[in-house]
Design an enzyme around this catalytic site. Sequence first.
Site, mmCIF file in Angstrom:
data_model
loop_
_atom_site.group_PDB
_atom_site.id
_atom_site.type_symbol
_atom_site.label_atom_id
_atom_site.label_comp_id
_atom_site.label_asym_id
_atom_site.label_seq_id
_atom_site.Cartn_x
_atom_site.Cartn_y
_atom_site.Cartn_z
ATOM 1 N N LYS A 1 30.945 2.811 28.368
ATOM 2 C CA LYS A 1 31.647 1.499 28.608
ATOM 3 C C LYS A 1 33.338 0.659 28.790
ATOM 4 C CE LYS A 1 32.970 1.012 23.881
ATOM 5 N NZ LYS A 1 33.215 0.597 22.464
ATOM 6 N N SER B 1 27.936 6.384 20.453
ATOM 7 C CA SER B 1 28.179 6.381 19.197
ATOM 8 C C SER B 1 27.361 7.386 18.361
ATOM 9 C CB SER B 1 28.321 5.228 18.914
ATOM 10 O OG SER B 1 28.757 4.552 17.808
ATOM 11 N N SER C 1 26.945 -2.579 9.544
ATOM 12 C CA SER C 1 26.193 -1.075 10.272
ATOM 13 C C SER C 1 27.549 -0.231 10.100
ATOM 14 C CB SER C 1 25.656 -1.538 11.788
ATOM 15 O OG SER C 1 27.408 -1.723 12.495
ATOM 16 N N THR D 1 25.275 -9.692 16.743
ATOM 17 C CA THR D 1 26.130 -8.357 16.259
ATOM 18 C C THR D 1 27.211 -7.793 17.474
ATOM 19 O OG1 THR D 1 24.033 -8.427 14.905
ATOM 20 C CG2 THR D 1 24.673 -5.891 16.195
ATOM 21 N N THR E 1 24.513 -3.859 23.160
ATOM 22 C CA THR E 1 25.555 -4.325 22.480
ATOM 23 C C THR E 1 26.571 -3.373 22.676
ATOM 24 O OG1 THR E 1 23.239 -3.872 20.390
ATOM 25 C CG2 THR E 1 25.620 -3.978 19.932
#
Length: 544
Positions: free
Chosen positions: A126, A113, A366, A345, A18
């Site tokens: 990322k 995260s 979230s 998402t 994600t």
Amino acid sequence: MQVTDVRTTPFADQKPGTSGLRKKVPVFQQPHYLENFVQSIFDSVPGLKGATLVLGGDGRYYNLTAIQTILKMAAANGVTQVLVGRDGLLSTPAASCVIRKHRATGGIVLSASPNPAGPTEDFGIKYNTDNGGPAPEKITEAIYARSRAIDHYRIMQADAVPLDRLGEQRLGDMRVVVIDPVADYAELMESLFDFPRIRALFQSGHFRMRFDAMHAITGPYAEEILLRRLGAPTDSLLNATPLEDFGGGHPDPNLTYAHALVDILFGTDAPDFGAASDGDGDRNMILGRNFFVTPSDSLAILAANATLVPGYAQGIAGIARSMPTSQAADRVAAALNLPCYETPTGWKFFGNLLDAGKVTLCGEESFGTGSDHVREKDGLWAVLFWLNLLAVRKQSVAGIVQEHWQRFGRNYYSRHDYEGVDSAAATALIEDLRAQFATLPGRRFGAYTVAYSDDFAYTDPIDASLSTNQGIRIGFTDGSRIVFRLSGTGTEGATLRVYLERYEADTTKQGLDSQTALADLIRIADELAGIARHTGRDRPTVIT
Ligand code: VG1
Ligand code: CO
């Protein structure tokens, strides 16, 4: 300085999820593992040669080691200039801000995260593109494809670059500029919000807040913005020193992992406002005195009140929310006659809509909220937005939310997470749900009748790219929904997420506890999916 071509062989598991590639630290520490992925980025984004790259991370364990490797690889791959946060630090929204402001070609952000940090915990990496946002699937797929075929990477033989002092240095032909990780971001925040008014709120003596940085990246940002620029008393900040292991905690701002803050806000003599952010600073949790604001409601409330804030005084162009996020924002969009988009998402799906000017505000259930000021969700931005609203409306958090429900109705909402379940069992559960699609519509469960059931697919309205299998939706005739998804950010087993939503227009029925209000849907979710049967769990790990 000498550039070496190092021979390597592919790893099969470098598919970004994600939000980038997330693995346990020991996985990243395998010889060539990090290098292979970084070289795959350079090979997939040829424009980085001769370009400016932004580099920084959330300060977790392995951050500095990875940054030194990436610097040497950037130099060997012909990058002209790297802007790196002092001590290797940049929150995710600050990285996005710096990429945009300095017109960089891209950025590499190191973070896992909210996942715990430390020698045996999680690390992540990322790539963000020149709009400051997470690379779209087209690019992450290309990086993954390259990682499956890679046979060498390029690295410069050089000493570590000192990152503790601001200013310019050289690594071969490449310029390394160590920047203040907070300055550009703080300036952007000051341009969006009414700082004098928020400052006056703190000075009034009638307002107390607690912001919990959870020993992660937002500490220095909160110190500069909340304490120095807005004059909040020092006891407004909790856990503001970033630590490599986040103090052993789990910096996920929700009711379970931010329980220390929740206890304060639900305790005696509670402050007026509470907020927390996550490991890399892009999430937010908003609390009032004895009151929790769901992220879905928060998005809807920010949208409904946006014109009270200087940066959005001209109104917003539209709203986007991720599919599992509640439909509260849709009601605001309809009332304001604005377009509302439903995306899969992950923040990468908002980028095109933001770039095209179709939407101004975006949100995910979230604990992610953001706007077109950057291309990532932004934790402190959301906190400042709420502070600005509180300063203008002079009401309590609960008062603002309850008024919102009276006007728009309440979307009761909750997410149940089953973390660390067996991957095969989780996949079987999803497959079993799919197998029921044909027979579900029209089926009755107590007061609820299924209207539709499908696998969410999304065609990007700007570039027409198609993303399939983005979660299973079961919609009922009254607008209620149950959504099932498997997480794409975990590093151990599978995490099943069950999202539950029910709309209540009747103002006399809006005061229930959400688990009570959703009890029937919670039961139906188990009946449909056989959660207990498949996972062997009789209750969720996390309820938000
Ligand atoms: C989770 C959240 C998603 C969010 C993503 C990255 O993904 O559900 O909404 O965009 O984390 O957030 P998943 O696939 O585990 O459900 V962050 O703050 O970890 O970059
Ligand atoms: Co985050």
